[in-house]
Scaffold this motif. Sequence first.
Motif, mmCIF file in Angstrom:
data_model
loop_
_atom_site.group_PDB
_atom_site.id
_atom_site.type_symbol
_atom_site.label_atom_id
_atom_site.label_comp_id
_atom_site.label_asym_id
_atom_site.label_seq_id
_atom_site.Cartn_x
_atom_site.Cartn_y
_atom_site.Cartn_z
ATOM 1 N N PRO A 249 -11.854 0.502 -2.654
ATOM 2 C CA PRO A 249 -12.909 1.339 -2.066
ATOM 3 C C PRO A 249 -12.323 2.325 -1.052
ATOM 4 C CG PRO A 249 -13.670 -0.918 -2.269
ATOM 5 C CD PRO A 249 -12.200 -0.930 -2.624
ATOM 6 N N GLN A 250 -11.426 1.838 -0.198
ATOM 7 C CA GLN A 250 -10.833 2.712 0.819
ATOM 8 C C GLN A 250 -9.861 3.728 0.210
ATOM 9 O OE1 GLN A 250 -9.333 0.905 4.364
ATOM 10 N NE2 GLN A 250 -9.165 2.994 5.175
ATOM 11 N N LEU A 251 -9.035 3.276 -0.726
ATOM 12 C CA LEU A 251 -8.091 4.224 -1.353
ATOM 13 C C LEU A 251 -8.828 5.368 -2.041
ATOM 14 C CD1 LEU A 251 -5.417 1.778 -2.861
ATOM 15 C CD2 LEU A 251 -5.003 3.551 -1.141
ATOM 16 N N GLN A 252 -9.977 5.030 -2.648
ATOM 17 C CA GLN A 252 -10.720 6.084 -3.337
ATOM 18 C C GLN A 252 -11.406 7.030 -2.348
ATOM 19 O OE1 GLN A 252 -12.155 4.925 -7.600
ATOM 20 N NE2 GLN A 252 -12.733 3.262 -6.236
ATOM 21 N N GLU A 253 -11.718 6.500 -1.159
ATOM 22 C CA GLU A 253 -12.245 7.392 -0.137
ATOM 23 C C GLU A 253 -11.183 8.397 0.288
ATOM 24 O OE1 GLU A 253 -14.109 5.829 3.531
ATOM 25 O OE2 GLU A 253 -15.367 4.734 2.078
ATOM 26 N N GLN A 254 -9.958 7.897 0.370
ATOM 27 C CA GLN A 254 -8.844 8.756 0.796
ATOM 28 C C GLN A 254 -8.411 9.742 -0.285
ATOM 29 O OE1 GLN A 254 -6.271 5.427 2.271
ATOM 30 N NE2 GLN A 254 -5.139 7.148 3.179
ATOM 31 N N PHE A 255 -8.306 9.221 -1.521
ATOM 32 C CA PHE A 255 -7.654 10.017 -2.565
ATOM 33 C C PHE A 255 -8.604 10.518 -3.648
ATOM 34 C CE2 PHE A 255 -4.194 7.631 -0.697
ATOM 35 C CZ PHE A 255 -3.154 8.545 -0.672
ATOM 36 N N LEU B 157 0.803 -1.227 0.000
ATOM 37 C CA LEU B 157 0.000 0.000 0.000
ATOM 38 C C LEU B 157 0.836 1.276 0.000
ATOM 39 C CD1 LEU B 157 -3.048 -0.482 2.396
ATOM 40 C CD2 LEU B 157 -3.056 -0.060 -0.083
ATOM 41 N N ASN B 158 1.987 1.266 0.684
ATOM 42 C CA ASN B 158 2.770 2.504 0.736
ATOM 43 C C ASN B 158 3.261 2.916 -0.647
ATOM 44 O OD1 ASN B 158 4.587 0.310 0.823
ATOM 45 N ND2 ASN B 158 6.204 1.643 1.597
ATOM 46 N N ARG B 159 3.547 1.929 -1.508
ATOM 47 C CA ARG B 159 3.956 2.288 -2.878
ATOM 48 C C ARG B 159 2.781 2.863 -3.667
ATOM 49 N NH1 ARG B 159 7.339 -2.933 -5.031
ATOM 50 N NH2 ARG B 159 8.985 -2.934 -3.463
ATOM 51 N N ILE B 160 1.600 2.293 -3.448
ATOM 52 C CA ILE B 160 0.413 2.805 -4.158
ATOM 53 C C ILE B 160 0.112 4.223 -3.671
ATOM 54 C CG2 ILE B 160 -2.027 2.394 -4.686
ATOM 55 C CD1 ILE B 160 -1.528 -0.585 -4.178
ATOM 56 N N HIS B 161 0.237 4.445 -2.370
ATOM 57 C CA HIS B 161 0.065 5.803 -1.836
ATOM 58 C C HIS B 161 1.009 6.766 -2.539
ATOM 59 C CE1 HIS B 161 -1.767 4.563 2.319
ATOM 60 N NE2 HIS B 161 -2.613 4.453 1.314
ATOM 61 N N GLY B 162 2.268 6.358 -2.665
ATOM 62 C CA GLY B 162 3.280 7.224 -3.280
ATOM 63 C C GLY B 162 2.884 7.650 -4.679
ATOM 64 N N VAL B 163 2.377 6.693 -5.449
ATOM 65 C CA VAL B 163 2.003 6.981 -6.836
ATOM 66 C C VAL B 163 0.731 7.849 -6.889
ATOM 67 C CG1 VAL B 163 1.188 5.827 -8.945
ATOM 68 C CG2 VAL B 163 3.229 4.994 -7.774
ATOM 69 N N LEU B 164 -0.176 7.615 -5.946
ATOM 70 C CA LEU B 164 -1.377 8.461 -5.865
ATOM 71 C C LEU B 164 -0.999 9.896 -5.502
ATOM 72 C CD1 LEU B 164 -3.738 5.938 -4.084
ATOM 73 C CD2 LEU B 164 -4.384 7.216 -6.137
ATOM 74 N N VAL B 165 -0.064 10.036 -4.564
ATOM 75 C CA VAL B 165 0.370 11.375 -4.149
ATOM 76 C C VAL B 165 1.007 12.116 -5.333
ATOM 77 C CG1 VAL B 165 2.084 12.589 -2.725
ATOM 78 C CG2 VAL B 165 0.582 10.865 -1.693
ATOM 79 N N GLU B 166 1.664 11.362 -6.200
ATOM 80 C CA GLU B 166 2.246 11.998 -7.384
ATOM 81 C C GLU B 166 1.210 12.366 -8.440
ATOM 82 O OE1 GLU B 166 6.481 10.805 -8.585
ATOM 83 O OE2 GLU B 166 5.553 8.951 -7.899
ATOM 84 N N GLY B 167 -0.039 11.949 -8.206
ATOM 85 C CA GLY B 167 -1.098 12.404 -9.101
ATOM 86 C C GLY B 167 -1.660 11.348 -10.044
ATOM 87 N N GLN B 168 -1.113 10.147 -10.032
ATOM 88 C CA GLN B 168 -1.644 9.096 -10.915
ATOM 89 C C GLN B 168 -3.053 8.710 -10.470
ATOM 90 O OE1 GLN B 168 -0.341 7.727 -13.652
ATOM 91 N NE2 GLN B 168 -1.815 6.088 -13.926
#
Length: 220
Positions: free
Chosen positions: A62-68, A35-46
Amino acid sequence: MALGDIMQRVESALKKYRQEDDQVTLIAVSKMQPLNRIHGVLVEGQRVFGENYLQEALSKWPQLQEQFGKCVLHMIGPLQTNKAKQAVELFDVIHSLDRDSLAQKLANTAQSRGCCPDLFVQVNIGQEPQKAGISPENLDAFIAHCRLMDLPVIGLMCIPLQGKASTPYFQTLAKMAERNGLKGLSMGMSHDFEEAIKCGATHIRVGSAVFGERASKVML
Ligand SMILES: *Cc1c(COP(=O)(O)O)cnc(C)c1O
């Protein structure tokens, strides 16, 4: 992170091989990634991601989309017919339509929901026994059948044979799409996405080159 490098390579390949306003969608394949790698890529805007396994995708998106916020989710792995309904509820695009039973199930689900994800038909381009994908000789009839059912087929998807040059497979897939009047081409992974762009890919599916090597399957 590697995402920026990959985006740059995509841009250069587009510039080198394609027409001026051509675009390609980079699908970041997040299967079996921490998950931390996916977070990193989401933070970069992907915001466009691919997953292979329905259960795994349900356990995190579902949870990642709630967050991001809302992401565009692509199902790129084989899909069991009895999981089609759940897949349709989570995913925006499905790349693994390859048989009548699944087409029928998707059509029924689409009818009751009033909408359907965009669909790619997966072609067993190397004609490998046991591999997912419809065989090339049945492709045109299958597409016609899907259209009769009003399924939104937008393109073709393939995975070339391992250890063989990818370009001939990509060229063949492009011809199959053209003769069927399809614009979408889902082809190209970490090791061959530039070749795929050269051959006309509209969607590339890049995992390890964006995120790093995956955890082994054993961990799931
Ligand atoms: C895992 C997977 C990818 C990504 O593979 P990488 O080599 O990590 O880029 C792309 N497409 C499909 C169908 C996959 O299963």
